[in-house]
Write a protein that holds these residues in place. Structure first.
Motif, PDB file in Angstrom:
ATOM      1  N   TRP A   1      -3.566  14.042   7.270  1.00  0.00           N
ATOM      2  CA  TRP A   1      -2.023  13.802   7.912  1.00  0.00           C
ATOM      3  C   TRP A   1      -2.193  15.054   7.664  1.00  0.00           C
ATOM      4  CZ3 TRP A   1      -2.950   9.669  10.089  1.00  0.00           C
ATOM      5  CH2 TRP A   1      -3.652   8.100   9.340  1.00  0.00           C
TER       6      TRP A   1
ATOM      7  N   LEU B   1       1.225   9.631   2.243  1.00  0.00           N
ATOM      8  CA  LEU B   1       1.089   9.681   4.206  1.00  0.00           C
ATOM      9  C   LEU B   1       2.738  10.272   4.421  1.00  0.00           C
ATOM     10  CD1 LEU B   1      -1.040   7.297   6.404  1.00  0.00           C
ATOM     11  CD2 LEU B   1       1.016   8.902   7.107  1.00  0.00           C
TER      12      LEU B   1
ATOM     13  N   HIS C   1      -9.607  -3.956   7.172  1.00  0.00           N
ATOM     14  CA  HIS C   1      -8.857  -3.354   8.071  1.00  0.00           C
ATOM     15  C   HIS C   1      -8.169  -3.865   9.620  1.00  0.00           C
ATOM     16  CE1 HIS C   1      -8.763   0.151   4.824  1.00  0.00           C
ATOM     17  NE2 HIS C   1      -8.093  -0.882   4.430  1.00  0.00           N
TER      18      HIS C   1
ATOM     19  N   TRP D   1     -13.425   9.619  11.537  1.00  0.00           N
ATOM     20  CA  TRP D   1     -11.919   9.808  10.663  1.00  0.00           C
ATOM     21  C   TRP D   1     -12.331  10.245   9.985  1.00  0.00           C
ATOM     22  CZ3 TRP D   1     -11.951   5.372  13.072  1.00  0.00           C
ATOM     23  CH2 TRP D   1     -12.209   4.293  12.611  1.00  0.00           C
TER      24      TRP D   1
ATOM     25  N   PHE E   1       1.136  -0.924  -0.129  1.00  0.00           N
ATOM     26  CA  PHE E   1      -0.167   0.032   0.067  1.00  0.00           C
ATOM     27  C   PHE E   1       0.725   0.949  -0.089  1.00  0.00           C
ATOM     28  CE2 PHE E   1      -2.945   2.312   3.105  1.00  0.00           C
ATOM     29  CZ  PHE E   1      -3.075   2.850   1.725  1.00  0.00           C
TER      30      PHE E   1
ATOM     31  N   GLU F   1       0.310   5.215   0.504  1.00  0.00           N
ATOM     32  CA  GLU F   1      -0.258   6.483   0.534  1.00  0.00           C
ATOM     33  C   GLU F   1       0.314   7.737   0.384  1.00  0.00           C
ATOM     34  OE1 GLU F   1      -3.085   5.646   3.783  1.00  0.00           O
ATOM     35  OE2 GLU F   1      -4.072   7.933   3.349  1.00  0.00           O
TER      36      GLU F   1
ATOM     37  N   GLU G   1      -5.305  -3.407   4.325  1.00  0.00           N
ATOM     38  CA  GLU G   1      -4.635  -2.724   4.815  1.00  0.00           C
ATOM     39  C   GLU G   1      -4.431  -3.571   6.420  1.00  0.00           C
ATOM     40  OE1 GLU G   1      -4.919   1.625   6.805  1.00  0.00           O
ATOM     41  OE2 GLU G   1      -6.674   1.994   4.597  1.00  0.00           O
TER      42      GLU G   1
ATOM     43  N   TRP H   1       0.575  -0.937  14.353  1.00  0.00           N
ATOM     44  CA  TRP H   1       1.119   0.562  14.564  1.00  0.00           C
ATOM     45  C   TRP H   1       0.680   0.950  16.135  1.00  0.00           C
ATOM     46  CZ3 TRP H   1      -3.023   3.227  12.107  1.00  0.00           C
ATOM     47  CH2 TRP H   1      -2.765   4.660  11.645  1.00  0.00           C
TER      48      TRP H   1
ATOM     49  N   LEU I   1       3.634   8.230  11.070  1.00  0.00           N
ATOM     50  CA  LEU I   1       3.544   6.757  11.160  1.00  0.00           C
ATOM     51  C   LEU I   1       5.373   5.979  11.289  1.00  0.00           C
ATOM     52  CD1 LEU I   1       0.315   7.857  11.154  1.00  0.00           C
ATOM     53  CD2 LEU I   1       0.211   5.980  10.086  1.00  0.00           C
TER      54      LEU I   1
ATOM     55  N   ASN J   1      -7.160   7.434   4.911  1.00  0.00           N
ATOM     56  CA  ASN J   1      -7.410   8.818   5.036  1.00  0.00           C
ATOM     57  C   ASN J   1      -7.620   9.137   3.926  1.00  0.00           C
ATOM     58  OD1 ASN J   1      -8.409   7.258   7.194  1.00  0.00           O
ATOM     59  ND2 ASN J   1      -6.625   8.079   8.474  1.00  0.00           N
TER      60      ASN J   1
ATOM     61  N   ASN K   1     -12.675   4.692   1.258  1.00  0.00           N
ATOM     62  CA  ASN K   1     -11.836   3.531   2.741  1.00  0.00           C
ATOM     63  C   ASN K   1     -11.969   4.098   3.644  1.00  0.00           C
ATOM     64  OD1 ASN K   1      -9.183   2.905   3.839  1.00  0.00           O
ATOM     65  ND2 ASN K   1      -8.898   5.194   4.050  1.00  0.00           N
TER      66      ASN K   1
ATOM     67  N   ALA L   1       0.272  -2.435   5.247  1.00  0.00           N
ATOM     68  CA  ALA L   1       0.052  -0.742   4.852  1.00  0.00           C
ATOM     69  C   ALA L   1       1.221  -0.569   6.123  1.00  0.00           C
ATOM     70  CB  ALA L   1      -1.447  -0.499   5.644  1.00  0.00           C
ATOM     71  N   GLN L   2       2.403   0.392   5.415  1.00  0.00           N
ATOM     72  CA  GLN L   2       1.948   0.674   3.451  1.00  0.00           C
ATOM     73  C   GLN L   2       3.826   0.624   3.346  1.00  0.00           C
ATOM     74  OE1 GLN L   2       1.359   4.635   3.402  1.00  0.00           O
ATOM     75  NE2 GLN L   2      -0.432   4.154   5.098  1.00  0.00           N
TER      76      GLN L   2
HETATM   77  O1  AHR Z   1      -2.220   3.478   6.837  1.00  0.00           O
HETATM   78  C1  AHR Z   1      -3.203   4.215   8.186  1.00  0.00           C
HETATM   79  C2  AHR Z   1      -4.056   4.634   8.095  1.00  0.00           C
HETATM   80  O2  AHR Z   1      -4.913   3.873   8.782  1.00  0.00           O
HETATM   81  C3  AHR Z   1      -4.969   4.614   6.730  1.00  0.00           C
HETATM   82  O3  AHR Z   1      -5.155   5.928   5.773  1.00  0.00           O
HETATM   83  C4  AHR Z   1      -6.452   3.903   6.843  1.00  0.00           C
HETATM   84  O4  AHR Z   1      -7.406   3.617   6.349  1.00  0.00           O
HETATM   85  C5  AHR Z   1      -6.082   3.831   8.232  1.00  0.00           C
HETATM   86  O5  AHR Z   1      -6.903   4.092   9.513  1.00  0.00           O
END
Ligand code: AHR
Length: 536
Positions: A124, A56, A270, A205, A52, A54, A322, A326, A341, A99, A199, A373-374
């Motif tokens: 983010w 971010l 997820h 959120w 993945f 993103e 995902e 984390w 992150l 997100n 998503n 992810a990710q």
């Molecule tokens: O992977 C980080 C975030 O986690 C993603 O943006 C979201 O889809 C999930 O909450």
């Protein structure tokens, strides 16, 4: 009369009996993995080894893409990162969020780079320059040899905007957006096959969050327009995000499945886990929770499939699009900005990732896609700075699975010691669980023609587990390759210039037509064993 001779015979018998008995005890003390290549679960989809990307933190900018860096090519692609990405064998890569996508307007990211509008990135908290967009991602996907998988904006985006993106990517020529792609320099359509309808739309959120009824209506109409544009695409609905105590995830899943059952191909789920209490045994059992959730949702899918009108399309599958560990980078300051992150992984995290991958294989009949992810920097197997990169611990099991676990998943019988966990939180602020009878050995296997591949995680922190692999159909024959991911202790991790946890090729096991291989799995290890089985 008892003669000396009779005493000798009696002693001999006792001794022989004792030897037989002790041999039996020694054998029965070994754990056992029984393998029957005819007991099949389902085909392992290559999309189980996905990832993945993103927009971010430093996943895109400063991760896969860094303009002006000496480590990048003339297109801004970080070549050191690309090499590591290629060697991970990522089968499918989801893009551009997450997100992020719920307020992303894809047209901002095409055309001449200097004319693209910078935007406030609200998910983010960054400035999104839009210098990396659709065309750059498709190009990157080709270079890393992955299938691109796009996620459309079902938050602030419209169904029309989703349709136009499909047109831009998949229509050869004629209509405006197909011609625009050509004008941008890309004469052939990209044929993007996988599209997710938003998503985590259940999450408060999410920008443009909807309730289940409103999401279903919007997703159904988006699906209609997108399929009319490109009939062969596969559509993935946003199922429940991480289960939260205040939400009823299965109510969301039930509603979505019921409303969208005729049009979608996958339901996305997820899951993120963590070890906030620093309890190793609780933590390494978290993949069992993913497996429980998989079974629950499979039942819900089965129920809906009874009355679905799908023509000759296959049933709905689950996409765990995902998943990861984390929990460290969850504090407010690590949730936003360009360093968001950034988790630093250790060996116990790698054991958990292998547990997830084992669970996907064991549920290969229903789980047909999974995306770690990710990819880079953001909760990721690859970590960079402006001078280089290193591979995190979780890189290695992911790579082993992606390179080796193919064919048909096998239904194994595993007999070994077990443990019970305490009651614990699965991740931060999420639901609790208690896992009973967790086997110390977590195992999955695939068979590809005659080639057997077995992945064994020894969750035991202190003890090696001597194990007999027993073939119930066919004989092990030839050299069995053995790979192990391990480290000095469960907290060991890698860093720039320091690789402590990685895959080591161990001496092969050489056998000649036998139905038993004995092997001792090291404490806190991941072992992959690969060789052939000859059918009787
Ligand atoms: O992977 C980080 C975030 O986690 C993603 O943006 C979201 O889809 C999930 O909450």
């Amino acid at each position: 009369m008892i003669t000396k001779y009779k005493i000798r015979i009696a002693l001999c018998l006792i001794l022989t009996g004792g030897l037989i008995l002790s041999a039996f005890i020694a054998e029965s003390q070994n754990a056992r993995i029984k393998i029957d290549i005819d007991r099949k679960i389902g085909d392992v989809d290559k999309n189980l080894f996905g990832n993945f990307v993103e927009h971010l933190g430093r996943c895109v900018y400063g991760g896969i893409y860094e303009e002006g860096s000496t480590l990048s090519d003339e297109n801004g692609v970080r070549l050191d990162v690309l090499d590591a990405v290629k060697d991970l064998n990522v089968s499918i890569t989801r893009y551009p969020g997450g997100n992020f996508v719920s307020n992303y307007h894809w047209k901002d990211g095409i055309g001449p780079k200097d004319q693209r509008p910078p935007r406030m990135e609200l998910a983010w908290e960054r400035l999104e320059t839009n210098r990396f967009g659709t065309d750059e991602f498709v190009n990157y996907a080709r270079r890393m040899n992955t299938e691109p998988y796009f996620s459309v904006n079902m938050g602030t985006g419209s169904i029309e905007e989703a349709q136009q993106w499909v047109e831009y990517c998949n229509v050869k020529g004629g209509p405006y957006y197909a011609e625009l792609r050509k004008k941008n320099g890309f004469s052939e359509p990209y044929n993007i096959k996988y599209w997710s309808l938003g998503n985590e739309m259940d999450g408060f959120w999410q920008m443009g969050h909807l309730n289940a009824e409103d999401y279903s209506k919007k997703a159904l109409e988006a699906a209609k327009l997108m399929r009319l544009t490109s009939p062969d695409i596969k559509l993935i609905a946003a199922g429940s995000s991480n289960y939260r105590p205040e939400a009823d995830p299965n109510e969301w899943n039930a509603k979505i499945l019921h409303e969208l059952r005729d049009v979608i191909d996958y339901l996305a789920l997820h899951m993120y886990v963590g070890n906030p209490d620093d309890n190793y045994y609780n933590f390494v059992s978290t993949p069992r929770v993913l497996e429980e959730r998989t079974r629950v949702v499979k039942g819900m899918i089965d129920r809906e499939m009874q009355n679905a009108k799908r023509g000759n399309r296959p049933p709905i599958y689950i996409a765990w699009d995902e998943y990861n560990i984390w929990y460290r980078a969850r504090a407010e300051k690590s949730m936003a900005g360009t360093r968001a992150l950034e988790e630093h992984y250790n060996l116990e995290d790698a054991l958990v990732i292998s547990g997830f991958l084992n669970a996907f294989i064991r549920n290969a009949d229903i789980v047909k896609m999974a995306n770690m992810a990710q990819l880079v920097n953001v909760i990721a197997p690859i970590f960079t700075n402006d001078k280089g990169m290193f591979k995190q611990t979780i890189y290695y099991p992911m790579q082993l699975f992606a390179k080796n676990m193919h064919g048909t998943a096998l239904n194994l019988q595993v007999d070994c010691e077990t443990y019970n966990t305490e009651k614990f939180f699965i991740g931060l602020g999420e639901s609790t669980t208690q896992q009973k009878n967790v086997p110390f050995l977590d195992v999955s296997a695939t068979c590809n023609n005659n080639e057997l591949t077995l992945c064994v995680v020894n969750r035991n922190k202190e003890k090696a587990i001597p194990t007999d692999l027993i073939s119930q159909e066919g004989l092990f024959n030839g050299d069995f390759e053995v790979y192990e991911v391990n480290g000095p202790d469960i907290k060991a991790g890698n860093d720039f210039g320091k690789t402590v946890v990685e895959t080591i090729k161990k001496p092969s096991i050489k056998v000649k037509k036998t139905n038993k291989i004995s092997y001792s799995f090291a404490p806190h290890s991941i072992t992959m064993i690969k060789g052939s089985i000859e059918k009787l």
